[in-house]
Motif scaffolding. Structure first.
Motif, short mmCIF file in Angstrom:
data_model
loop_
_atom_site.label_atom_id
_atom_site.label_comp_id
_atom_site.label_asym_id
_atom_site.label_seq_id
_atom_site.Cartn_x
_atom_site.Cartn_y
_atom_site.Cartn_z
N LYS A 217 0.88 -1.17 0.00
CA LYS A 217 0.00 0.00 0.00
C LYS A 217 0.91 1.21 0.00
CE LYS A 217 -3.93 2.08 2.23
NZ LYS A 217 -3.49 3.44 1.95
N ASP A 218 0.64 2.16 -0.89
CA ASP A 218 1.47 3.37 -0.87
C ASP A 218 0.67 4.55 -0.35
OD1 ASP A 218 0.01 4.20 -3.08
OD2 ASP A 218 1.76 5.01 -4.12
N TYR A 219 1.38 5.58 0.01
CA TYR A 219 0.78 6.80 0.60
C TYR A 219 1.12 7.94 -0.34
CZ TYR A 219 -0.20 3.78 4.42
OH TYR A 219 -0.72 2.73 5.15
N LYS A 220 0.12 8.35 -1.13
CA LYS A 220 0.40 9.29 -2.23
C LYS A 220 0.37 10.75 -1.81
CE LYS A 220 -0.80 6.78 -6.41
NZ LYS A 220 -1.62 5.61 -6.03
N ARG A 221 -0.45 11.07 -0.80
CA ARG A 221 -0.61 12.50 -0.46
C ARG A 221 0.58 13.00 0.35
NH1 ARG A 221 -5.72 14.54 -0.85
NH2 ARG A 221 -7.09 13.17 -2.05
N THR A 231 1.55 13.12 -4.57
CA THR A 231 2.99 13.10 -4.86
C THR A 231 3.27 11.81 -5.63
OG1 THR A 231 3.60 11.77 -2.95
CG2 THR A 231 3.38 14.15 -2.59
N GLY A 232 4.53 11.57 -5.92
CA GLY A 232 4.91 10.28 -6.49
C GLY A 232 4.74 9.15 -5.49
N GLY A 233 4.68 9.48 -4.21
CA GLY A 233 4.55 8.46 -3.17
C GLY A 233 5.44 8.81 -2.00
N VAL A 274 2.85 -6.30 -14.34
CA VAL A 274 1.57 -5.58 -14.36
C VAL A 274 1.33 -5.13 -12.93
CG1 VAL A 274 -0.89 -5.58 -14.91
CG2 VAL A 274 0.65 -7.16 -16.10
N PHE A 275 1.14 -3.84 -12.77
CA PHE A 275 0.87 -3.23 -11.46
C PHE A 275 -0.61 -2.91 -11.46
CE2 PHE A 275 2.42 0.82 -8.94
CZ PHE A 275 1.16 1.07 -8.43
N PHE A 276 -1.35 -3.56 -10.57
CA PHE A 276 -2.78 -3.33 -10.45
C PHE A 276 -3.01 -2.34 -9.32
CE2 PHE A 276 -2.08 -7.67 -11.91
CZ PHE A 276 -2.98 -7.83 -12.94
N TYR A 290 -3.99 0.59 -14.23
CA TYR A 290 -2.91 -0.37 -14.49
C TYR A 290 -1.63 0.44 -14.68
CZ TYR A 290 -6.21 -4.05 -16.14
OH TYR A 290 -7.18 -5.00 -16.26
N ASN A 291 -0.50 -0.12 -14.25
CA ASN A 291 0.80 0.40 -14.66
C ASN A 291 1.57 -0.75 -15.28
OD1 ASN A 291 0.53 3.12 -13.68
ND2 ASN A 291 0.71 2.29 -11.63
N CYS A 292 2.49 -0.42 -16.19
CA CYS A 292 3.20 -1.49 -16.93
C CYS A 292 4.58 -1.73 -16.35
CB CYS A 292 3.28 -1.12 -18.40
SG CYS A 292 4.18 0.41 -18.72
N ARG A 293 4.75 -1.41 -15.06
CA ARG A 293 6.08 -1.47 -14.41
C ARG A 293 5.82 -1.56 -12.92
NH1 ARG A 293 5.02 3.07 -11.43
NH2 ARG A 293 3.52 4.33 -12.54
N MET A 294 6.88 -1.71 -12.15
CA MET A 294 6.72 -1.74 -10.70
C MET A 294 6.49 -0.32 -10.16
SD MET A 294 6.71 -4.72 -9.36
CE MET A 294 7.09 -4.40 -7.65
N GLY A 295 5.94 -0.26 -8.96
CA GLY A 295 5.65 1.05 -8.35
C GLY A 295 6.86 1.60 -7.61
N ASP A 296 6.84 2.88 -7.41
CA ASP A 296 7.86 3.54 -6.59
C ASP A 296 7.09 4.45 -5.64
OD1 ASP A 296 10.13 4.61 -5.58
OD2 ASP A 296 10.95 5.33 -7.48
N PRO A 297 7.09 4.24 -4.34
CA PRO A 297 8.04 3.48 -3.53
C PRO A 297 7.64 2.03 -3.19
CG PRO A 297 6.68 4.79 -2.08
CD PRO A 297 6.17 5.04 -3.47
N GLU A 298 6.62 1.47 -3.84
CA GLU A 298 6.22 0.11 -3.48
C GLU A 298 7.37 -0.91 -3.63
OE1 GLU A 298 4.44 2.18 -5.35
OE2 GLU A 298 2.29 1.78 -5.22
N THR A 299 8.16 -0.73 -4.71
CA THR A 299 9.27 -1.67 -4.95
C THR A 299 10.21 -1.74 -3.74
OG1 THR A 299 9.14 -1.14 -7.28
CG2 THR A 299 11.18 -2.19 -6.55
N1 GLY Z 1 3.50 4.67 -6.27
C1 GLY Z 1 2.69 4.72 -7.41
C2 GLY Z 1 3.37 4.53 -8.69
O1 GLY Z 1 4.50 4.09 -8.78
O2 GLY Z 1 2.74 4.81 -9.71
#
Ligand code: GLY
Ligand code: AMP
Length: 427
Positions: A217-221, A231-233, A274-276, A290-299
């Motif tokens: 789970k990421d925290y975007k705000r 934000t980006g996360g 695939v990032f759901f 959907y994203n076609c890559r890993m998340g940042d900062p989830e990775t």
């Molecule tokens: N943390 C969300 C993203 O990478 O798009």
């Protein structure tokens, strides 16, 4: 094998660490990388969208695997570029074709794909200049809040959640008529607002088989308690406490499997992540994006919890051998807290001296570099998100609190971070 990783963020520092530990990795290069990735391989100054320079480098250095961190080169067709060059076509590319990357590159494509395959998502309509007036009356009659999404890649700024009809109409006009969101906003997806809790689920797929990585789970705000601009996360936690077996069963059956089946049925070439981006609404999963890559900062929390050899997973993907038994996870929780430059996501200054960053890395903690640069042995800030401080813990609470303690010894002028990452799961 020799491996080239593309990207320069905290995500890529986490990838570089993991790839360098693989028994299959002989030499790791990162383009362009950051001072953190340089601890695990050799940074080379090539931009992620300079396909010619990347291709030439791969030929010169006998690269056998290309791992693509960010979405831009994927949407721009780096996979296709490699496959169309006889000398590059044997290189394993971790990342989908341009056609597959449309799942992230075009919100309208993603929504239509979900509709075709019966994947739960918010109801929507698509508009452009030619049906602008129809859009205006659609918006006037839409329930509030209204979600407007610029179709194309907009560096995380393409989604507006309008609380009033005036705001929705204003944004709609800015996107379509005034081109304030650039080409990305020429087409607009208008969708219903869903109320629930969000989480991120990640699959590695060859377009037919798939494996799931740990969820996050990421925290975007920017602000405490999820307030203020996106934000980006600002941080992430893994695992997600409310993603229990029952819910994840629904995610797999209603979202992941129909998505992979849809990719196969439509003949999309997809070898990658695939990032759901999901939302849980009254116990049911819906896809936000959907994203076609890993998340940042989830990775930065997912990879530390993956004990499998990542390069082995990539090889299994390339050879059609992805199996669940390949996924081994660390049962501990992980949390990351992102250190940002004061003012981010608005204007901020760069070039501030950073102290104590690498010293934070220890048994429980990893300090991942994001927007940093090195000069004469010192680190300086070089972006909005500067570093991600990840810790393990027996609980999320313990992991967050270890990172917060470590952060007390890291300094740069106007450093900012959220102290409440994982707040819903504490205490
Ligand atoms: N943390 C969300 C993203 O990478 O798009
Ligand atoms: P995205 O750029 O697609 O990740 O959207 C940014 C954020 O907007 C998401 O993480 C959600 O918090 C929010 N969002 C997007 N679409 C919706 C929706 N249909 N309902 C509620 N929130 C949404």
């Amino acid at each position: 094998m020799n491996i080239l990783l593309l990207g320069a963020g905290g995500r890529e520092h986490a990838f570089a660490q993991k790839i360098s530990k693989s028994a299959h990795c002989e030499k790791l290069f990162i383009a362009p990388g950051n001072p953190g990735t340089a601890q695990f391989g050799e940074n080379i100054t090539i931009s992620v969208n300079d396909f010619e320079a990347i291709g030439a480098f791969c030929k010169a250095k006998n690269i056998q695997m290309l791992v693509v961190g960010p979405e831009d080169p994927l949407v721009n067709g780096i996979f296709d570029y490699f496959k169309s060059d006889i000398e590059l076509s044997n290189i394993i590319v971790v990342g989908p074709s341009a056609a597959g990357a449309q799942l992230e590159g075009s919100k309208a494509f993603a929504k239509a794909f979900m509709e075709r395959h019966g994947i739960p998502t918010a109801g929507y309509r698509e508009f452009n200049k030619s049906n602008f007036e129809e859009g205006v009356s659609y918006l006037r009659n839409h329930s509030l809040p209204i979600v407007l999404k610029a179709d194309g890649l907009a560096a995380g700024k393409g989604v507006v959640i309008a609380q009033t009809h005036e705001e929705a109409l204003h944004t709609f006009e800015e996107m379509i008529q005034l081109s304030l969101f650039g080409k990305a906003g020429e087409r607009v997806v208008v969708e219903s607002f869903l109320t629930g809790v969000e989480l991120s689920v990640f699959a590695l797929t060859d377009g037919k088989k798939y494996v799931l990585l740990p969820d996050a789970k990421d925290y975007k705000r920017i602000g405490r308690g999820d307030t203020g601009p996106n934000t980006g996360g600002m941080g992430a936690v893994s695992p997600v406490p409310f993603a229990d077996d029952v819910f994840m069963g629904k995610v797999i059956k209603q979202v992941v499997e129909p998505t992979i089946k849809g990719i196969a049925e439509e003949g999309l070439i997809y070898h990658g992540f695939v990032f759901f981006g999901l939302i849980k609404v009254e116990g049911e999963p819906f896809v936000i994006e959907y994203n076609c890559r890993m998340g940042d900062p989830e990775t930065e929390v997912v990879l530390p919890r993956l004990t499998s050899d990542l390069v082995e997973l990539f090889l299994a993907m390339a050879h059609g051998k992805l199996e669940n038994s390949l996924i081994e996870t660390d049962k501990r929780a992980a949390a990351t807290v992102v250190l940002v430059s004061g003012g981010y996501p608005g204007d901020f200054e760069k070039g501030k001296v950073i102290s104590g960053l690498d010293e934070a890395t220890g048994v429980q903690t990893m300090a991942f570099h994001a927007g940093t640069m090195e000069r004469k042995g010192s680190y300086y800030t070089n972006g909005g998100r500067v570093a991600a401080i990840t810790s393990y813990g027996s609980t999320i609470q313990e992991a967050v609190s270890t990172s917060l303690t470590k952060i007390q010894s890291i300094h740069f002028d106007k450093m900012d971070f959220r102290e409440d990452i994982g707040y819903e799961f504490l205490g």
